[in-house]
Motif scaffolding. Sequence first.
Motif, PDB file in Angstrom:
ATOM      1  N   ASN A   1       0.843  -1.195   0.000  1.00 42.34           N
ATOM      2  CA  ASN A   1       0.000   0.000   0.000  1.00 42.34           C
ATOM      3  C   ASN A   1       0.872   1.236   0.000  1.00 42.34           C
ATOM      4  O   ASN A   1       1.924   1.238   0.608  1.00 42.34           O
ATOM      5  CB  ASN A   1      -0.885   0.030   1.249  1.00 42.34           C
ATOM      6  N   PRO A   2       0.477   2.335  -0.548  1.00 48.95           N
ATOM      7  CA  PRO A   2      -0.580   2.424  -1.551  1.00 48.95           C
ATOM      8  C   PRO A   2      -0.046   2.030  -2.918  1.00 48.95           C
ATOM      9  O   PRO A   2       1.146   2.090  -3.182  1.00 48.95           O
ATOM     10  CB  PRO A   2      -0.965   3.898  -1.530  1.00 48.95           C
TER      11      PRO A   2
ATOM     12  N   THR B   1       0.450   2.639  -6.803  1.00 56.39           N
ATOM     13  CA  THR B   1       0.509   3.584  -7.916  1.00 56.39           C
ATOM     14  C   THR B   1       1.292   2.884  -9.013  1.00 56.39           C
ATOM     15  O   THR B   1       2.403   2.431  -8.783  1.00 56.39           O
ATOM     16  CB  THR B   1       1.222   4.896  -7.533  1.00 56.39           C
TER      17      THR B   1
ATOM     18  N   ARG C   1      -4.188   4.421  -9.430  1.00 53.91           N
ATOM     19  CA  ARG C   1      -4.024   4.952  -8.084  1.00 53.91           C
ATOM     20  C   ARG C   1      -5.118   4.376  -7.199  1.00 53.91           C
ATOM     21  O   ARG C   1      -6.097   3.811  -7.693  1.00 53.91           O
ATOM     22  CB  ARG C   1      -4.062   6.478  -8.085  1.00 53.91           C
ATOM     23  N   GLU C   2      -4.945   4.517  -5.900  1.00 49.95           N
ATOM     24  CA  GLU C   2      -5.971   4.064  -4.970  1.00 49.95           C
ATOM     25  C   GLU C   2      -7.243   4.900  -5.163  1.00 49.95           C
ATOM     26  O   GLU C   2      -7.186   6.060  -5.577  1.00 49.95           O
ATOM     27  CB  GLU C   2      -5.483   4.195  -3.519  1.00 49.95           C
TER      28      GLU C   2
ATOM     29  N   ARG D   1     -10.512   7.079  -4.134  1.00 49.97           N
ATOM     30  CA  ARG D   1     -10.775   8.156  -3.164  1.00 49.97           C
ATOM     31  C   ARG D   1     -12.280   8.373  -3.082  1.00 49.97           C
ATOM     32  O   ARG D   1     -13.012   8.059  -4.028  1.00 49.97           O
ATOM     33  CB  ARG D   1     -10.116   9.460  -3.615  1.00 49.97           C
TER      34      ARG D   1
ATOM     35  N   THR E   1      -7.833  -1.442   1.239  1.00 46.30           N
ATOM     36  CA  THR E   1      -6.433  -1.029   1.388  1.00 46.30           C
ATOM     37  C   THR E   1      -5.917  -1.270   2.802  1.00 46.30           C
ATOM     38  O   THR E   1      -4.709  -1.288   3.016  1.00 46.30           O
ATOM     39  CB  THR E   1      -6.230   0.456   1.022  1.00 46.30           C
TER      40      THR E   1
ATOM     41  N   ARG F   1      -3.526  -7.905   2.063  1.00 44.31           N
ATOM     42  CA  ARG F   1      -4.476  -7.352   1.104  1.00 44.31           C
ATOM     43  C   ARG F   1      -4.786  -8.406   0.046  1.00 44.31           C
ATOM     44  O   ARG F   1      -3.887  -9.026  -0.509  1.00 44.31           O
ATOM     45  CB  ARG F   1      -3.891  -6.102   0.448  1.00 44.31           C
TER      46      ARG F   1
ATOM     47  N   TYR G   1      -7.411  -5.513  -4.903  1.00 49.41           N
ATOM     48  CA  TYR G   1      -6.841  -4.251  -5.368  1.00 49.41           C
ATOM     49  C   TYR G   1      -7.855  -3.606  -6.296  1.00 49.41           C
ATOM     50  O   TYR G   1      -7.954  -3.966  -7.470  1.00 49.41           O
ATOM     51  CB  TYR G   1      -5.504  -4.495  -6.081  1.00 49.41           C
TER      52      TYR G   1
END
Length: 182
Positions: free
Chosen positions: A2-3, A5, A14-15, A17, A58, A63, A66
Amino acid sequence: MNPITLEGPRLTFRELREDDVDALFEIYGSEVATEHLSFDPRPLDSVASVIASGIADTQVDPRTVYALAVTLKEDPGLIGYARLALEAHRAGQIGFALNPSVWGQGYGTETVRLLLQLGFDQLGLHRIWGARSPKNAASARAMSGNGMVEEARIRDHVFTHGAWRDSITHVILEDEWRQPER
């Protein structure tokens, strides 16, 4: 890990939001964009739950899912959704959806490539597979263009848009991914 990219030639992963809800709703709420997906168009609150679940994933250790935003390199706004779910025996399943406004530009092929890079190069998977609607030629090209081979037809796999639909699976193994011509 994590995270996340990841950068490709034109795209970035990207993660997710919280402010991605409206952009994902343009995809998941659209009759056109969901025509070949495994579900009917979703209401806004359902899309908000997808984002919330992706953000929560996340924090899971280890994990196993994804769920990532697909963006253009020059613009951090979400144009697509990419997902890699880990399975037993170093395997994973991929899925993706792009905003219809960016269809036909090769972004699906690049999205699949980035998902395979994540799975094989960063997570050490052995086998990655994905499923598509039999009528989704663009998805077939995106997967086969990255070395994934058509493996099977799952009959009456999903009930969507008022009818049962088959799915076609595509797979690639780590040694196929690592071949020199790739």
